[in-house]
Design a protein around this motif. Structure first.
Motif, short mmCIF file in Angstrom:
data_model
loop_
_atom_site.label_atom_id
_atom_site.label_comp_id
_atom_site.label_asym_id
_atom_site.label_seq_id
_atom_site.Cartn_x
_atom_site.Cartn_y
_atom_site.Cartn_z
N ARG A 122 -47.93 -54.17 -50.49
CA ARG A 122 -48.01 -52.72 -50.65
C ARG A 122 -49.45 -52.26 -50.63
N VAL A 123 -50.32 -53.01 -51.31
CA VAL A 123 -51.73 -52.62 -51.30
C VAL A 123 -52.28 -52.70 -49.88
N ILE A 124 -51.93 -53.75 -49.15
CA ILE A 124 -52.48 -53.93 -47.80
C ILE A 124 -52.03 -52.78 -46.89
N VAL A 125 -50.73 -52.51 -46.86
CA VAL A 125 -50.28 -51.44 -45.95
C VAL A 125 -50.75 -50.09 -46.47
N GLY A 126 -50.85 -49.93 -47.80
CA GLY A 126 -51.32 -48.66 -48.36
C GLY A 126 -52.76 -48.37 -47.99
N GLU A 127 -53.61 -49.40 -48.05
CA GLU A 127 -55.03 -49.17 -47.73
C GLU A 127 -55.22 -49.01 -46.23
N LEU A 128 -54.43 -49.73 -45.43
CA LEU A 128 -54.51 -49.51 -43.98
C LEU A 128 -54.14 -48.07 -43.67
N THR A 129 -53.11 -47.57 -44.38
CA THR A 129 -52.71 -46.18 -44.20
C THR A 129 -53.86 -45.24 -44.52
N ARG A 130 -54.56 -45.55 -45.61
CA ARG A 130 -55.66 -44.67 -46.03
C ARG A 130 -56.76 -44.64 -44.95
N VAL A 131 -57.07 -45.82 -44.40
CA VAL A 131 -58.13 -45.89 -43.39
C VAL A 131 -57.74 -45.03 -42.18
N GLN A 132 -56.50 -45.20 -41.70
CA GLN A 132 -56.15 -44.45 -40.48
C GLN A 132 -55.98 -42.97 -40.77
N LYS A 198 -58.07 -60.02 -38.67
CA LYS A 198 -58.93 -59.78 -37.52
C LYS A 198 -59.22 -58.28 -37.37
N VAL A 199 -58.16 -57.46 -37.52
CA VAL A 199 -58.34 -56.01 -37.40
C VAL A 199 -59.27 -55.50 -38.49
N VAL A 200 -59.06 -56.02 -39.72
CA VAL A 200 -59.88 -55.56 -40.85
C VAL A 200 -61.34 -55.98 -40.65
N GLU A 291 -64.54 -48.39 -48.89
CA GLU A 291 -63.98 -49.00 -50.11
C GLU A 291 -62.60 -49.60 -49.81
N SER A 292 -61.82 -48.90 -48.98
CA SER A 292 -60.50 -49.42 -48.62
C SER A 292 -60.64 -50.74 -47.89
N ILE A 293 -61.63 -50.83 -47.03
CA ILE A 293 -61.83 -52.09 -46.29
C ILE A 293 -62.16 -53.21 -47.28
N LYS A 294 -62.96 -52.88 -48.32
CA LYS A 294 -63.26 -53.89 -49.36
C LYS A 294 -61.99 -54.37 -50.03
N ILE A 295 -61.12 -53.42 -50.39
CA ILE A 295 -59.85 -53.79 -51.05
C ILE A 295 -59.02 -54.65 -50.11
N LEU A 296 -58.98 -54.25 -48.83
CA LEU A 296 -58.19 -55.00 -47.86
C LEU A 296 -58.68 -56.45 -47.76
N GLY A 327 -43.30 -40.76 -61.41
CA GLY A 327 -44.20 -41.81 -60.91
C GLY A 327 -45.14 -41.21 -59.90
N ARG A 328 -46.39 -41.66 -59.89
CA ARG A 328 -47.36 -41.08 -58.97
C ARG A 328 -48.30 -42.14 -58.45
N ILE A 329 -48.82 -41.91 -57.25
CA ILE A 329 -49.82 -42.80 -56.68
C ILE A 329 -50.96 -41.97 -56.10
N GLU A 330 -52.03 -42.65 -55.77
CA GLU A 330 -53.15 -42.01 -55.09
C GLU A 330 -52.87 -42.15 -53.60
N SER A 331 -52.25 -41.14 -53.02
CA SER A 331 -52.01 -41.18 -51.58
C SER A 331 -53.29 -40.70 -50.90
N PRO A 332 -53.44 -40.95 -49.59
CA PRO A 332 -54.69 -40.52 -48.94
C PRO A 332 -54.97 -39.02 -49.08
N LYS A 333 -53.92 -38.21 -49.30
CA LYS A 333 -54.11 -36.77 -49.43
C LYS A 333 -54.39 -36.35 -50.86
#
Lengths: 392, 243
Positions: A122-132, A198-200, A291-296, A327-333
């Motif tokens: 979830r963290v991986i796909v979530g942070e990839l989402t944030r980057v894009q 590789k992408v990261v 920062e997202s790349i660091k988490i990734l 329930g809440r999360i930090e979405s990119p928005k």
């Protein structure tokens, strides 16, 4: 700034949080313009009723509802699982974080545990989402400034690589429907993780290039610096969240505050703005990508083995105990929350989406008043909204 | 963070007679809430925002909930006197009988607010308010003067649930258009009969077409009904021809 800055505004009179009153200069007539609903900068169907005194904005009232389909009512008529694919359609740039917020709320309601590997995925796909999301949001902002196409295509270059990863993992580029209550739908293969690494690895190069191209650009600086200022007290009072809040210098990141999922295991910083303007919002998104790349990198290194679904998890036909959960999360928005009430039945009694895009627009009028009409487009772009989420 | 009991005690200490009730939440989430009296709500909200320890400066989520009138059947034990003949002698005797009684529990509309503290990083604290009924007494005080983030969200509640927020600076519909009459998120909302002629009506559309036709016939406007009827028939024939 001190933390007491936005707590009590006792010295300020009532109504301090209302938009300022801008007086026309008295020469000529006011011009009332309806910007939208098909203005290219609105990314969908959104309208602003603007009153102009020359170039200056005197009044601005947003008009919503062109994309309203009563998502909440639909969700109250179907099972808990049935709403999962619908959440993709709220914010079609970030389907995976929408899935995550909804799964998190249902897990809070039922007390469902999530296996560790699923949390990492979830963290991986979530942070990839944030980057894009941030890359395309910056691309759109530059496009609105008049740089047609080219910067946006640079952003899409990185976005396409990430969407390819999503497609390989979930079967769809944008309508992923990936998460479930108690884990994720499918496991990532070793190949997928290798390709993702590789992408990261290539992402910091992309961010550097993007920053070099844009940051020093004279036109960009002239158009964005000192434009659309949002004071931190007002930002907090108006419920603004996400990069917009942090660009106003308020240190509030739900990944740090709530530490949901496994976020407290990763080292990352929360970039903060100093000038509270459009340029800061643009820079904060660039810095957050780093920062997202660091988490990734950390998540891809530490991801453990094991199942991706809790063995006790039930997807169909479950009836949560009567009660409610938010329930809440930090979405990119910004803060994406789901509020659910169960009456013991198979469908939620009440299903509410807390849309960050809509609530961030509360201060649009405050930021735009007194500015030139050309800047309204930029200020609006810097909020970073998706109409599917605003109107629901 | 303080528990709801402690928050209630703090409110009562600062604002005696505020009459805050605790609404417990049996779910595992454990997010209990505080029910405010509408008459004291704005004062309590200001206290929650400005209190140094609570510092709930951030209203994250505001939403409505509809609780329609509920018919409750309950068994009541009734004692009554009956004349009975016991051993040939008539006498009064008391007897307890169980009776099923139906009672209508009046419904209400509810506004729910989720508060967090940016300064202190805690939350959520859930506060809620109830209207008297669902028809004519649907007024609640607006919390927009305290937290600006309620501005659009209260407009949305007004639009979709029909709660009227007094003291709101700009109370208009948010998502539905001006002139729309109903409140779509209410649980007894009936979708309007908005069937339009479709050449290949199927499934849901077909049901709506039939309902529309029945309504038209009942109203006596035969011309419209005939048009719809032929449309439905044409749809069926088209299907048959295709197969």
């Amino acid at each position: 700034m001190s933390t007491s800055g936005f707590v009590a505004e006792k010295d300020k009179r009532e109504g301090w949080n209302r938009p300022p009153v801008i007086e026309p200069d008295g020469e000529g007539e006011l011009l009332e313009v309806s910007m939208g609903p098909h203005h290219p900068s609105t990314h969908g169907v959104f309208r602003m009723d603007v009153a102009l005194d020359g170039e200056r904005v005197i009044r601005l009232k947003p008009v919503f509802g062109y994309l309203h389909r009563n998502h909440e009512k639909i969700a109250e008529g179907i099972s808990y699982l049935g709403s999962m694919p619908f959440t993709d359609r709220l914010d079609y740039l970030c389907p995976l974080t929408n899935n995550w917020a909804y799964a998190l709320a249902v897990e809070k309601l039922t007390g469902q545990a999530v296996p560790e590997r699923a949390e990492y995925l979830r963290v991986i796909v979530g942070e990839l989402t944030r980057v894009q999301n941030h890359a395309s949001s910056i691309g759109f902002l530059i496009q609105e400034m008049g740089a047609s196409g080219t910067p946006l295509m640079y952003a899409f270059k990185a976005r396409e690589k990430i969407l390819d990863l999503f497609e390989e993992l979930t079967g769809a580029r944008m309508m992923c429907n990936y998460m479930r209550f108690g884990g994720c739908r499918v496991d990532a293969t070793a190949d997928w993780l290798a390709v993702t690494r590789k992408v990261v690895e290539e992402l910091p190069g992309f961010v550097d290039e993007f920053e070099r191209l844009l940051r020093g650009n004279e036109i960009l600086m002239a158009r964005t610096q000192g434009v659309g200022i949002l004071r931190p007290e007002l930002a907090v009072n108006a419920g603004v969240t996400g990069p917009m809040l942090r660009a106003s210098g308020v240190n509030y990141d739900i990944r740090k505050v709530d530490g949901y999922g496994v976020y407290n295991r990763f080292k990352f910083r929360v970039p903060l703005g100093d000038h509270w303007d459009v340029f800061d919002r643009f820079m904060i998104r660039l810095l957050e990508m780093r920062e997202s790349i660091k988490i990734l990198e950390q998540a891809l290194k530490d991801i453990p083995g094991g199942p991706v679904m809790d063995a006790k998890a039930k997807l169909r036909g479950f009836r949560p105990k009567p009660g409610e959960a938010y329930g809440r999360i930090e979405s990119p928005k910004g803060e994406l929350g789901f509020y659910l009430i169960s009456d013991g039945g198979p469908n939620p009694y009440r299903y509410r989406v807390r849309p960050p895009s809509l609530i961030n627009l509360t201060v649009l009028e405050d930021m735009a008043l007194g500015q030139n009409v050309a800047d309204v487009v930029l200020i609006f772009g810097s909020v970073d909204i998706i109409l599917g989420e605003v109107d629901r | 963070m303080k528990t709801v009991e402690e928050i209630r005690a703090a409110i009562e200490a600062a604002l005696p007679g505020a009459g805050v009730e605790i609404v417990s939440n049996p779910s595992v989430s454990g997010q209990h809430s505080l029910r405010l009296r509408p008459s004291h709500a704005v004062a309590v909200a200001k206290f929650l925002r400005d209190d140094a320890e609570l510092a709930l400066d951030f209203l994250s989520n505001a939403t409505g909930v509809d609780w329609p009138d509920k018919e409750v059947t309950e068994k009541v034990k009734v004692t009554r006197t009956v004349r009975k003949t016991v051993d040939g002698v008539e006498q009064d005797a008391e007897e307890t009988v169980e009776e099923a009684r139906k009672r209508v529990e009046p419904g209400c509309l509810e506004a729910v607010y989720h508060l967090f503290s940016v300064a202190r990083g805690h939350g959520p604290v859930v506060i809620r308010m109830k209207t008297v009924n669902r028809t004519d007494q649907v007024e609640l005080p607006s919390l927009t003067p305290v937290w600006r983030s309620a501005e659009f969200q209260e407009r949305e509640i007004f639009d979709l649930y029909g709660i009227v927020f007094s003291g709101h600076p700009d109370l208009r519909r948010l998502l539905m258009w001006e002139g729309f009459k109903d409140h779509p998120m209410r649980r007894d909302y009936v979708e309007p009969d908005d069937f339009e002629y479709e050449p290949t009506a199927h499934d849901e559309v077909l049901k709506r077409a039939v309902a529309h036709q029945a309504k038209q016939e009942a109203a006596g406007t035969v011309a419209g009904a005939a048009g719809v009827g032929s449309g439905v028939a044409a749809g069926r024939e088209g299907k048959g021809a295709g197969a």
